[in-house]
Design a protein around this motif. Structure first.
Motif, PDB file in Angstrom:
ATOM      1  N   ALA A 117       0.810  -1.220   0.000  1.00  0.00           N
ATOM      2  CA  ALA A 117       0.000   0.000   0.000  1.00  0.00           C
ATOM      3  C   ALA A 117       0.843   1.270   0.000  1.00  0.00           C
ATOM      4  CB  ALA A 117      -0.923  -0.004   1.217  1.00  0.00           C
ATOM      5  N   ASP A 118       2.098   1.178   0.442  1.00  0.00           N
ATOM      6  CA  ASP A 118       2.924   2.383   0.548  1.00  0.00           C
ATOM      7  C   ASP A 118       3.682   2.693  -0.739  1.00  0.00           C
ATOM      8  OD1 ASP A 118       4.341   0.042   0.869  1.00  0.00           O
ATOM      9  OD2 ASP A 118       5.903   0.970   2.112  1.00  0.00           O
ATOM     10  N   LEU A 119       3.430   1.922  -1.791  1.00  0.00           N
ATOM     11  CA  LEU A 119       4.177   2.105  -3.034  1.00  0.00           C
ATOM     12  C   LEU A 119       3.347   2.861  -4.063  1.00  0.00           C
ATOM     13  CD1 LEU A 119       5.815  -1.398  -3.171  1.00  0.00           C
ATOM     14  CD2 LEU A 119       6.999   0.768  -2.872  1.00  0.00           C
ATOM     15  N   PRO A 120       3.990   3.523  -5.029  1.00  0.00           N
ATOM     16  CA  PRO A 120       3.256   4.298  -6.036  1.00  0.00           C
ATOM     17  C   PRO A 120       2.351   3.420  -6.902  1.00  0.00           C
ATOM     18  CG  PRO A 120       5.585   4.913  -6.009  1.00  0.00           C
ATOM     19  CD  PRO A 120       5.451   3.686  -5.166  1.00  0.00           C
ATOM     20  N   ALA A 121       1.322   4.047  -7.457  1.00  0.00           N
ATOM     21  CA  ALA A 121       0.326   3.311  -8.235  1.00  0.00           C
ATOM     22  C   ALA A 121       0.940   2.617  -9.442  1.00  0.00           C
ATOM     23  CB  ALA A 121      -0.785   4.260  -8.689  1.00  0.00           C
ATOM     24  N   GLY A 122       1.882   3.275 -10.114  1.00  0.00           N
ATOM     25  CA  GLY A 122       2.497   2.674 -11.290  1.00  0.00           C
ATOM     26  C   GLY A 122       3.236   1.396 -10.961  1.00  0.00           C
ATOM     27  N   VAL A 123       3.891   1.374  -9.815  1.00  0.00           N
ATOM     28  CA  VAL A 123       4.600   0.173  -9.365  1.00  0.00           C
ATOM     29  C   VAL A 123       3.603  -0.947  -9.094  1.00  0.00           C
ATOM     30  CG1 VAL A 123       6.041  -0.813  -7.546  1.00  0.00           C
ATOM     31  CG2 VAL A 123       6.527   1.483  -8.419  1.00  0.00           C
ATOM     32  N   GLN A 124       2.542  -0.632  -8.364  1.00  0.00           N
ATOM     33  CA  GLN A 124       1.533  -1.632  -8.031  1.00  0.00           C
ATOM     34  C   GLN A 124       0.893  -2.209  -9.292  1.00  0.00           C
ATOM     35  OE1 GLN A 124      -0.876   1.012  -5.700  1.00  0.00           O
ATOM     36  NE2 GLN A 124      -0.082   0.254  -3.746  1.00  0.00           N
TER      37      GLN A 124
END
Length: 413
Positions: A117-124
């Motif tokens: 949840a703490d990672l950027p949307a593009g990474v997810q």
């Protein structure tokens, strides 16, 4: 590198020319730890597009799979992680050997960590997409489940996640629930991760059409042939939310997804059938049978109606909602064959053991319309469905029996 990246996008000749000029080895060299994060990200992005749909380049780039997997680690920048996950996705697409090599290099737990949840949307989003491609093998699916990917993907459905990530997570979960190995166990695991309330929160009008469609399709997949999941999914809030998606304000693909979900919820489940009918689904469903709906929506609407009208009360409600004229207009030559077949099957259930509907159908021209579908220009599937509907229309109904046999008496002289 930006120029190479742009030249390679969707251009097979440029991909081959760039590789022939010797670009791949120096790009691979730039993935090493002594390069800056910006350089690593640019190199991974260029390799992504050089590898996409190009077998020779795939083979050359696959030699550094372990180096790419290392770039998924927490020491890499978000840009590097995004580009690397994309490059691994290209390597894994339609290539079982590469999928095995990527998994063997430790990519699966690394990708699951990138769903955090703490990672950027593009990474997810890219991590979820690559996991979906890697899941095209039974061994990788087991590893993905063991790495707790399902709870991580379910968590990404929360309302604070960007819509593109919500859609990606729902789509990947749907793959695990429908097209993967061990789908029955995956459906149970996904449902146990509290996915249903999370999906219902994605169905309201404020969600994007893509998110609504992905959520509805996942709900439908979870209900296939599993009575426990049908019961869990068929809660009143879920049914009401899906019925709302049948309205004219929804996109056509959203309507089709909601219809499919309702059909799966109703299949061989008496309580859900009754709840869907009581929830007001029949009126908007019948509207979706009309000529201004696209064929794929008409077909799914007819299939859903067939599944729902298996009781006298449901048959009464469908007729009152205008199902008879709506279905009959779909039997004409202007309808696609799959629409004709689904329509004839729905008419079979609408007439079954219901004398009033049998009479109404005959009065509206059902019998000659169904007889026409028995002709040589119809497919065998359409002919079989039409014959079944005629049998249902004539059963224990003397006037319809006479009307049904009349054309055959004429043919036989």
């Amino acid at each position: 590198m930006g120029a190479l990246h742009n030249l390679a996008i969707n251009h097979a000749q440029n991909k081959a020319a760039i590789a022939a000029a010797g670009a791949i080895p120096p790009l691979l060299k730039l993935l090493e730890p002594n390069s800056s994060t910006g350089v690593q990200a640019a190199a991974a992005g260029a390799l992504l597009h050089l590898a996409a749909d190009h077998a020779l380049n795939l083979a050359a780039i696959n030699s550094v799979t372990p180096a790419l997997v290392r770039l998924l680690g927490p020491d890499s920048s978000a840009d590097v992680q995004v580009a690397t996950a994309g490059a691994l996705c290209s390597l894994a697409t339609n290539n079982g050997q590469n999928r095995a090599a990527i998994a063997a290099a430790g990519a699966i737990p690394a990708l699951v960590r990138l769903l955090g949840a703490d990672l950027p949307a593009g990474v997810q989003k890219n991590a979820a997409g690559t996991l979906c491609i890697l899941a095209n093998s039974a061994q990788n699916q087991a590893a993905i489940t063991a790495a707790d990917a399902i709870p991580a993907l379910v968590h990404l459905l929360n309302p604070y996640t960007p819509p593109t990530v919500q859609e990606a997570a729902a789509t990947r979960l749907r793959y695990l629930a429908s097209d993967a190995q061990n789908v029955a166990q995956n459906r149970v695991t996904i449902t146990a991760a509290a996915v249903i309330p999370a999906l219902v929160q994605l169905l309201p009008p404020e969600s994007s059409a893509d998110v609504q469609e992905a959520a509805a399709r996942l709900l439908g997949s979870l209900a296939i042939n599993l009575s426990h999941n049908q019961a869990a999914t068929g809660i009143a809030g879920t049914i009401a939310a899906l019925v709302r998606l049948l309205g004219s304000e929804s996109a056509e693909d959203v309507q089709a997804a909601a219809l499919s979900a309702l059909q799966n919820l109703a299949n061989n489940h008496v309580q859900n059938k009754a709840a869907i009918v009581a929830g007001g689904a029949l009126t908007p469903l019948v509207r979706l049978l009309e000529h201004d709906s696209p064929p794929h929506v008409q077909r799914v609407a007819a299939d859903a109606l067939r599944n729902l009208i298996c009781s006298t009360e449901a048959q009464d409600a469908a007729a009152a909602a205008g199902a008879i004229p709506a279905l009959l207009q779909l039997l004409g030559s202007g309808s696609a064959e799959d629409v004709q077949k689904a329509t004839a099957c729905a008419l079979h259930n609408l007439a079954c053991c219901h004398s009033h509907n049998q009479a109404s159908l005959a009065a509206n021209g059902a019998i000659p319309a169904l007889v026409r579908l028995l002709g040589y220009d119809s497919s065998s599937d359409v002919q079989a469905a039409a014959a079944g509907a005629l049998c249902s229309e004539a059963a224990n109904h003397a006037p319809n029996q006479a009307a049904t046999t009349a054309p055959f008496r004429l043919w036989c002289g």
